[in-house]
Design a protein around this motif. Structure first.
Motif, PDB file in Angstrom:
ATOM      1  N   UNK A   1     -12.639  -4.880  -5.735  1.00  0.00           N
ATOM      2  CA  UNK A   1     -12.061  -5.012  -7.080  1.00  0.00           C
ATOM      3  C   UNK A   1     -10.702  -4.329  -7.198  1.00  0.00           C
ATOM      4  N   UNK A   2      -9.994  -4.691  -8.261  1.00  0.00           N
ATOM      5  CA  UNK A   2      -8.734  -4.029  -8.572  1.00  0.00           C
ATOM      6  C   UNK A   2      -9.017  -2.534  -8.675  1.00  0.00           C
ATOM      7  N   UNK A   3      -8.209  -1.728  -7.998  1.00  0.00           N
ATOM      8  CA  UNK A   3      -8.369  -0.281  -8.013  1.00  0.00           C
ATOM      9  C   UNK A   3      -9.103   0.279  -6.807  1.00  0.00           C
ATOM     10  N   UNK A   4      -9.666  -0.601  -5.950  1.00  0.00           N
ATOM     11  CA  UNK A   4     -10.392  -0.118  -4.766  1.00  0.00           C
ATOM     12  C   UNK A   4      -9.482   0.681  -3.851  1.00  0.00           C
TER      13      UNK A   4
ATOM     14  N   UNK B   1      -5.367 -11.757  -2.667  1.00  0.00           N
ATOM     15  CA  UNK B   1      -5.025 -10.388  -3.015  1.00  0.00           C
ATOM     16  C   UNK B   1      -4.181  -9.764  -1.913  1.00  0.00           C
ATOM     17  N   UNK B   2      -4.001  -8.457  -2.000  1.00  0.00           N
ATOM     18  CA  UNK B   2      -3.213  -7.729  -1.009  1.00  0.00           C
ATOM     19  C   UNK B   2      -3.957  -6.469  -0.598  1.00  0.00           C
ATOM     20  N   UNK B   3      -3.809  -6.109   0.681  1.00  0.00           N
ATOM     21  CA  UNK B   3      -4.472  -4.937   1.234  1.00  0.00           C
ATOM     22  C   UNK B   3      -3.428  -4.032   1.877  1.00  0.00           C
ATOM     23  N   UNK B   4      -3.469  -2.768   1.502  1.00  0.00           N
ATOM     24  CA  UNK B   4      -2.608  -1.787   2.140  1.00  0.00           C
ATOM     25  C   UNK B   4      -3.455  -0.942   3.077  1.00  0.00           C
TER      26      UNK B   4
ATOM     27  N   UNK C   1      -4.142  -3.838  -3.558  1.00  0.00           N
ATOM     28  CA  UNK C   1      -2.831  -3.688  -4.173  1.00  0.00           C
ATOM     29  C   UNK C   1      -2.623  -4.823  -5.173  1.00  0.00           C
ATOM     30  N   UNK C   2      -2.045  -4.513  -6.329  1.00  0.00           N
ATOM     31  CA  UNK C   2      -1.711  -5.539  -7.311  1.00  0.00           C
ATOM     32  C   UNK C   2      -2.810  -5.768  -8.330  1.00  0.00           C
ATOM     33  N   UNK C   3      -2.698  -6.892  -9.045  1.00  0.00           N
ATOM     34  CA  UNK C   3      -3.617  -7.174 -10.151  1.00  0.00           C
ATOM     35  C   UNK C   3      -4.667  -8.225  -9.822  1.00  0.00           C
ATOM     36  N   UNK C   4      -4.810  -8.562  -8.539  1.00  0.00           N
ATOM     37  CA  UNK C   4      -5.797  -9.559  -8.106  1.00  0.00           C
ATOM     38  C   UNK C   4      -6.794  -8.890  -7.156  1.00  0.00           C
ATOM     39  N   UNK C   5      -8.110  -9.128  -7.331  1.00  0.00           N
ATOM     40  CA  UNK C   5      -9.076  -8.577  -6.374  1.00  0.00           C
ATOM     41  C   UNK C   5      -8.717  -8.977  -4.938  1.00  0.00           C
TER      42      UNK C   5
END
Length: 128
Positions: free
Chosen positions: A51-54, A72-75, A116-120
């Motif tokens: 989810x957003x915020x993980x 979505x995006x993963x850092x 990262x961002x506003x998409x899961x």
């Protein structure tokens, strides 16, 4: 005709710290319109939605695996402040395992990940 696929690898270096490197994967099979690599073995796959915020804590990979970003995006963050963001369609090969005989130390070993961002974040893990 040979083309190559760039494999981004997250690995544990000799100092026990996670690092990134890139490696070329030859695509020597198929046709000029559809170049293929060799067939690689796999040990199953797993889908994950974060989810957003993980955000995870520092950890090591427990099994060698590919990680493909589906949406979505993963850092991925490493010791020392280095990080890299992966977007949909991008990947990395996770080989950041705890060195044999070592006891996990979050100040030395592993990496963290976050959405990262506003998409899961939706990822596909393919075990090797």
């Amino acid at each position: 005709m040979t083309t190559t696929f760039t494999k981004t690898i997250l690995f544990t270096d000799v100092d026990g710290r996670a690092k990134f490197r890139e490696e070329a994967v030859p695509q020597e099979q198929g046709t000029p319109q559809s170049m293929l690599s060799e067939v690689f073995a796999s040990g199953g796959y797993q889908l994950r939605t974060s989810p957003v915020g993980f955000r995870s804590q520092f950890h090591c990979t427990t099994a060698l695996q590919w990680c493909f970003i589906l949406s979505g995006q993963m850092e991925i963050g490493l010791q020392g402040g280095v990080s890299r963001i992966f977007k949909p369609g991008e990947h990395f090969y996770s080989a950041d395992v705890l060195p044999q005989g070592a006891t996990f130390d979050p100040a030395v070993h592993g990496h963290w990940s976050r959405q990262v961002g506003d998409e899961p974040l939706v990822t596909l893990f393919v075990r090797v």
